[in-house]
Enzyme design. Sequence first.
Site, PDB file in Angstrom:
ATOM      1  N   LEU A 160      25.156  57.924  15.891  1.00  0.00           N
ATOM      2  CA  LEU A 160      25.330  56.504  15.619  1.00  0.00           C
ATOM      3  C   LEU A 160      24.498  56.114  14.401  1.00  0.00           C
ATOM      4  O   LEU A 160      23.349  56.557  14.257  1.00  0.00           O
ATOM      5  CB  LEU A 160      24.877  55.688  16.826  1.00  0.00           C
ATOM      6  CG  LEU A 160      25.077  54.174  16.695  1.00  0.00           C
ATOM      7  CD1 LEU A 160      26.554  53.825  16.692  1.00  0.00           C
ATOM      8  CD2 LEU A 160      24.366  53.442  17.818  1.00  0.00           C
ATOM      9  N   TYR A 216      30.893  47.563  21.020  1.00  0.00           N
ATOM     10  CA  TYR A 216      29.837  46.630  21.412  1.00  0.00           C
ATOM     11  C   TYR A 216      28.680  46.675  20.422  1.00  0.00           C
ATOM     12  O   TYR A 216      28.574  47.595  19.597  1.00  0.00           O
ATOM     13  CB  TYR A 216      29.349  46.938  22.828  1.00  0.00           C
ATOM     14  CG  TYR A 216      28.423  48.139  22.949  1.00  0.00           C
ATOM     15  CD1 TYR A 216      27.045  47.975  23.099  1.00  0.00           C
ATOM     16  CD2 TYR A 216      28.925  49.441  22.915  1.00  0.00           C
ATOM     17  CE1 TYR A 216      26.200  49.067  23.223  1.00  0.00           C
ATOM     18  CE2 TYR A 216      28.090  50.532  23.041  1.00  0.00           C
ATOM     19  CZ  TYR A 216      26.724  50.345  23.189  1.00  0.00           C
ATOM     20  OH  TYR A 216      25.889  51.430  23.306  1.00  0.00           O
ATOM     21  N   ARG A 265      49.397  48.993  31.041  1.00  0.00           N
ATOM     22  CA  ARG A 265      48.686  50.261  30.855  1.00  0.00           C
ATOM     23  C   ARG A 265      49.586  51.261  30.136  1.00  0.00           C
ATOM     24  O   ARG A 265      50.602  51.702  30.664  1.00  0.00           O
ATOM     25  CB  ARG A 265      48.227  50.839  32.192  1.00  0.00           C
ATOM     26  CG  ARG A 265      47.284  52.029  32.002  1.00  0.00           C
ATOM     27  CD  ARG A 265      46.867  52.672  33.304  1.00  0.00           C
ATOM     28  NE  ARG A 265      45.882  53.706  33.062  1.00  0.00           N
ATOM     29  CZ  ARG A 265      46.173  54.945  32.621  1.00  0.00           C
ATOM     30  NH1 ARG A 265      47.428  55.274  32.377  1.00  0.00           N
ATOM     31  NH2 ARG A 265      45.205  55.825  32.426  1.00  0.00           N
ATOM     32  N   GLU A 325      20.966  63.249  18.926  1.00  0.00           N
ATOM     33  CA  GLU A 325      20.245  61.985  19.150  1.00  0.00           C
ATOM     34  C   GLU A 325      19.946  61.847  20.635  1.00  0.00           C
ATOM     35  O   GLU A 325      20.313  62.704  21.438  1.00  0.00           O
ATOM     36  CB  GLU A 325      21.073  60.804  18.655  1.00  0.00           C
ATOM     37  CG  GLU A 325      22.463  60.709  19.242  1.00  0.00           C
ATOM     38  CD  GLU A 325      23.348  59.693  18.528  1.00  0.00           C
ATOM     39  OE1 GLU A 325      22.823  58.799  17.852  1.00  0.00           O
ATOM     40  OE2 GLU A 325      24.595  59.792  18.663  1.00  0.00           O
ATOM     41  N   LYS A 341      30.543  52.597  17.572  1.00  0.00           N
ATOM     42  CA  LYS A 341      29.772  52.160  18.745  1.00  0.00           C
ATOM     43  C   LYS A 341      30.732  51.661  19.822  1.00  0.00           C
ATOM     44  O   LYS A 341      30.927  50.455  20.020  1.00  0.00           O
ATOM     45  CB  LYS A 341      28.766  51.074  18.345  1.00  0.00           C
ATOM     46  CG  LYS A 341      27.668  50.858  19.390  1.00  0.00           C
ATOM     47  CD  LYS A 341      26.572  49.963  18.826  1.00  0.00           C
ATOM     48  CE  LYS A 341      25.498  49.667  19.856  1.00  0.00           C
ATOM     49  NZ  LYS A 341      24.674  50.845  20.186  1.00  0.00           N
ATOM     50  N   ARG A 363      27.959  46.607  11.194  1.00  0.00           N
ATOM     51  CA  ARG A 363      28.374  47.779  11.965  1.00  0.00           C
ATOM     52  C   ARG A 363      29.518  47.438  12.920  1.00  0.00           C
ATOM     53  O   ARG A 363      30.434  48.238  13.124  1.00  0.00           O
ATOM     54  CB  ARG A 363      27.197  48.376  12.734  1.00  0.00           C
ATOM     55  CG  ARG A 363      27.549  49.674  13.466  1.00  0.00           C
ATOM     56  CD  ARG A 363      26.327  50.353  14.043  1.00  0.00           C
ATOM     57  NE  ARG A 363      25.687  49.526  15.067  1.00  0.00           N
ATOM     58  CZ  ARG A 363      24.550  49.873  15.682  1.00  0.00           C
ATOM     59  NH1 ARG A 363      23.941  50.999  15.370  1.00  0.00           N
ATOM     60  NH2 ARG A 363      24.020  49.086  16.590  1.00  0.00           N
TER      61      ARG A 363
END
Length: 284
Positions: free
Chosen positions: A204, A33, A100, A179, A147, A52
């Site tokens: 990140l 995301y 799955r 972080e 991310k 990114r």
Amino acid sequence: MSRIVYVNGEFLPEEEAKVSIFDRGFLMADGVYEVTSVLDGKLVDYDGHLTRLERSLAELDMPEPDGMDALLEIHRELVSRNNLKEGCVYLQITRGPADRDFLYPETPKPTLVLFTLAMTLRRSPKAEKGLRVISIDDLRWGRRDIKTVQLLYPSMGKMMAKHAGADDAWMVENGHVTEGTSNNAYIVTQDGTIVTRQLSHDILHGITRAAVLRFAREAQIKVEERPFTLDEAKAASEAFITSATTFVTGVVEIDGVQLGDGTPGPVSRRLREIYLEEAAKQAV
């Protein structure tokens, strides 16, 4: 009137938006995301977020979804349709629906979802008051530079902070701060040097981080990219965080230890002003 969102090529009222229960983002957290801030109806640091995003997809061997070549137009259309002046656009890409299985599907059809969030960014009460943070062990997986939507532990960290009467948590690994739960972390030493952890798989690679460090160096503020300990942080003259929606926000307390006079320090306030000014000028 409900928000208009974007799902796999369609702009829809949010009540009509649906994705499959077999989507790997839902079943496996197999997704990435980005969050792009909006100021005055324009997108902040859009190119950095797109770069990114493409890197995250590549690191997970996830194909680009249909619509990738029109992402900027999709962002702008959502901002326009929702009359968003200040807030953000959230974007998520998953590997899409499949039976799955831990193995990736051989012919994935990625899911692309975007929606807007109206938020107060410029005059944030937390930015004016400063944040109180606690320290917690960093128990996340080892590829924090991607991310992904695997945000359970950061959510747990924010709940730990809330239960402790604080605003956020700084995560600690091998005695050093990595972080915040959803932001990059910084301290300012007594001689005015900004210290923040260097880029690696441990953190990140923040888009706001890159811009703020560039602005700091242009302002002749010394920057050191290295790990720092909690004791260093508690002895610092000030501290702050950066992220797409907090910009630069001062930290005034760490584990109950007050920094400075208990208000956001001069370095973080100056960098916030510079960032807001430059972000508004460069927004698209």
